[in-house]
Design a protein around this motif. Structure first.
Motif, PDB file in Angstrom:
ATOM      1  N   UNK A   1       0.839  -1.185   0.000  1.00  0.00           N
ATOM      2  CA  UNK A   1       0.000   0.000   0.000  1.00  0.00           C
ATOM      3  C   UNK A   1       0.884   1.249   0.000  1.00  0.00           C
ATOM      4  N   UNK A   2       0.552   2.228  -0.808  1.00  0.00           N
ATOM      5  CA  UNK A   2       1.288   3.484  -0.818  1.00  0.00           C
ATOM      6  C   UNK A   2       0.314   4.631  -0.588  1.00  0.00           C
ATOM      7  N   UNK A   3       0.820   5.671   0.051  1.00  0.00           N
ATOM      8  CA  UNK A   3       0.027   6.867   0.280  1.00  0.00           C
ATOM      9  C   UNK A   3       0.969   8.030   0.526  1.00  0.00           C
ATOM     10  N   UNK A   4       0.451   9.236   0.422  1.00  0.00           N
ATOM     11  CA  UNK A   4       1.255  10.428   0.661  1.00  0.00           C
ATOM     12  C   UNK A   4       1.269  10.714   2.159  1.00  0.00           C
ATOM     13  N   UNK A   5       2.451  11.072   2.664  1.00  0.00           N
ATOM     14  CA  UNK A   5       2.620  11.354   4.086  1.00  0.00           C
ATOM     15  C   UNK A   5       3.473  12.607   4.239  1.00  0.00           C
ATOM     16  N   UNK A   6       3.183  13.384   5.259  1.00  0.00           N
ATOM     17  CA  UNK A   6       4.026  14.503   5.668  1.00  0.00           C
ATOM     18  C   UNK A   6       4.268  14.334   7.157  1.00  0.00           C
ATOM     19  N   UNK A  73      11.366  18.141   8.060  1.00  0.00           N
ATOM     20  CA  UNK A  73      10.012  17.881   7.595  1.00  0.00           C
ATOM     21  C   UNK A  73      10.137  17.118   6.291  1.00  0.00           C
ATOM     22  N   UNK A  74       9.401  16.032   6.160  1.00  0.00           N
ATOM     23  CA  UNK A  74       9.484  15.190   4.968  1.00  0.00           C
ATOM     24  C   UNK A  74       8.075  14.979   4.430  1.00  0.00           C
ATOM     25  N   UNK A  75       7.918  15.171   3.128  1.00  0.00           N
ATOM     26  CA  UNK A  75       6.648  14.896   2.469  1.00  0.00           C
ATOM     27  C   UNK A  75       6.929  14.048   1.249  1.00  0.00           C
ATOM     28  N   UNK A  76       6.161  12.985   1.098  1.00  0.00           N
ATOM     29  CA  UNK A  76       6.374  12.111  -0.049  1.00  0.00           C
ATOM     30  C   UNK A  76       5.475  10.892   0.001  1.00  0.00           C
ATOM     31  N   UNK A  77       5.804   9.922  -0.825  1.00  0.00           N
ATOM     32  CA  UNK A  77       5.017   8.694  -0.931  1.00  0.00           C
ATOM     33  C   UNK A  77       5.545   7.686   0.086  1.00  0.00           C
ATOM     34  N   UNK A  78       4.655   7.184   0.924  1.00  0.00           N
ATOM     35  CA  UNK A  78       5.008   6.178   1.927  1.00  0.00           C
ATOM     36  C   UNK A  78       4.834   4.796   1.335  1.00  0.00           C
ATOM     37  N   UNK A  79       5.907   4.016   1.374  1.00  0.00           N
ATOM     38  CA  UNK A  79       5.840   2.605   0.979  1.00  0.00           C
ATOM     39  C   UNK A  79       5.880   1.787   2.252  1.00  0.00           C
ATOM     40  N   UNK A  80       4.708   1.331   2.681  1.00  0.00           N
ATOM     41  CA  UNK A  80       4.625   0.571   3.933  1.00  0.00           C
ATOM     42  C   UNK A  80       4.710  -0.930   3.711  1.00  0.00           C
ATOM     43  N   UNK A  81       4.989  -1.341   2.465  1.00  0.00           N
ATOM     44  CA  UNK A  81       5.100  -2.766   2.162  1.00  0.00           C
ATOM     45  C   UNK A  81       6.494  -3.310   2.444  1.00  0.00           C
ATOM     46  N   UNK A  82       7.393  -2.457   2.956  1.00  0.00           N
ATOM     47  CA  UNK A  82       8.753  -2.867   3.317  1.00  0.00           C
ATOM     48  C   UNK A  82       9.020  -2.448   4.761  1.00  0.00           C
ATOM     49  N   UNK A  83      10.037  -3.079   5.370  1.00  0.00           N
ATOM     50  CA  UNK A  83      10.394  -2.744   6.749  1.00  0.00           C
ATOM     51  C   UNK A  83      11.857  -2.353   6.793  1.00  0.00           C
ATOM     52  N   UNK A  84      12.252  -1.186   7.347  1.00  0.00           N
ATOM     53  CA  UNK A  84      11.328  -0.166   7.821  1.00  0.00           C
ATOM     54  C   UNK A  84      10.606   0.475   6.646  1.00  0.00           C
ATOM     55  N   UNK A  86       9.422   3.074   3.946  1.00  0.00           N
ATOM     56  CA  UNK A  86      10.237   4.006   3.180  1.00  0.00           C
ATOM     57  C   UNK A  86       9.372   5.173   2.716  1.00  0.00           C
ATOM     58  N   UNK A  87       9.902   6.388   2.879  1.00  0.00           N
ATOM     59  CA  UNK A  87       9.255   7.566   2.309  1.00  0.00           C
ATOM     60  C   UNK A  87      10.090   7.993   1.109  1.00  0.00           C
ATOM     61  N   UNK A  88       9.487   7.966  -0.066  1.00  0.00           N
ATOM     62  CA  UNK A  88      10.135   8.478  -1.274  1.00  0.00           C
ATOM     63  C   UNK A  88       9.829   9.967  -1.307  1.00  0.00           C
ATOM     64  N   UNK A  89      10.770  10.764  -0.833  1.00  0.00           N
ATOM     65  CA  UNK A  89      10.526  12.178  -0.558  1.00  0.00           C
ATOM     66  C   UNK A  89      10.368  13.006  -1.820  1.00  0.00           C
ATOM     67  N   UNK A  90       9.380  13.851  -1.793  1.00  0.00           N
ATOM     68  CA  UNK A  90       9.196  14.852  -2.836  1.00  0.00           C
ATOM     69  C   UNK A  90       9.652  16.218  -2.331  1.00  0.00           C
ATOM     70  N   UNK A  91       9.536  16.432  -1.015  1.00  0.00           N
ATOM     71  CA  UNK A  91       9.932  17.697  -0.405  1.00  0.00           C
ATOM     72  C   UNK A  91      10.610  17.425   0.927  1.00  0.00           C
ATOM     73  N   UNK A  92      11.726  18.116   1.181  1.00  0.00           N
ATOM     74  CA  UNK A  92      12.451  18.040   2.455  1.00  0.00           C
ATOM     75  C   UNK A  92      12.640  19.466   2.948  1.00  0.00           C
ATOM     76  N   UNK A  93      12.427  19.683   4.228  1.00  0.00           N
ATOM     77  CA  UNK A  93      12.680  20.999   4.809  1.00  0.00           C
ATOM     78  C   UNK A  93      13.285  20.853   6.184  1.00  0.00           C
ATOM     79  N   UNK A  94      14.012  21.858   6.614  1.00  0.00           N
ATOM     80  CA  UNK A  94      14.583  21.859   7.950  1.00  0.00           C
ATOM     81  C   UNK A  94      13.579  22.510   8.892  1.00  0.00           C
ATOM     82  N   UNK A  95      13.276  21.843   9.981  1.00  0.00           N
ATOM     83  CA  UNK A  95      12.378  22.405  10.986  1.00  0.00           C
ATOM     84  C   UNK A  95      13.166  23.342  11.880  1.00  0.00           C
ATOM     85  N   UNK A  96      12.654  24.530  12.102  1.00  0.00           N
ATOM     86  CA  UNK A  96      13.317  25.487  12.976  1.00  0.00           C
ATOM     87  C   UNK A  96      12.761  25.437  14.397  1.00  0.00           C
TER      88      UNK A  96
END
Length: 102
Positions: A1-6, A73-84, A86-96
């Motif tokens: 199953x895949x879905x978008x996660x932030x 901060x990470x936003x992307x597609x979550x691949x929960x069919x593997x362990x651990x 995996x988030x295939x990131x589309x956007x990465x940001x530094x949290x302040x």
């Protein structure tokens, strides 16, 4: 199953940058900790660990800019069919949020 996660979490190691025939990527792990409330008290939930994969130029920037313990901060597609998972990131940001506090 895949879905978008932030999500927001802390790097658990240095990003590893690789150039291969399949493309350029940076990989790193993040630990995400949430809390829940019990009465007047906040309780830490067990941490969730994700592997994050960042492709192409963004991967190179991540490898050059981030280090262990940095909050991102990470936003992307979550691949929960593997362990651990995996988030295939589309956007990465530094949290302040905690940046600069020691």
């Amino acid at each position: 199953m895949t879905r978008v996660i932030t999500t927001a979490g802390e790097l658990i190691g240095l990003p590893e940058y690789q150039e291969a025939e399949t493309g350029k990527t940076a990989r790193f792990g993040i630990s995400v900790t949430t809390k829940h409330r019990e009465g007047d008290e906040w309780i830490d939930d067990p941490p969730v660990v994700y592997e994050v994969v960042v492709a192409d130029k963004d991967g190179l920037e991540v490898a050059a800019s981030l280090g262990r313990g940095d909050r991102v901060l990470v936003s992307g597609v979550l691949r929960s069919d593997v362990t651990p998972a995996v988030i295939e990131a589309e956007t990465i940001g530094i949290s302040v949020r905690f940046h600069g506090r020691g």
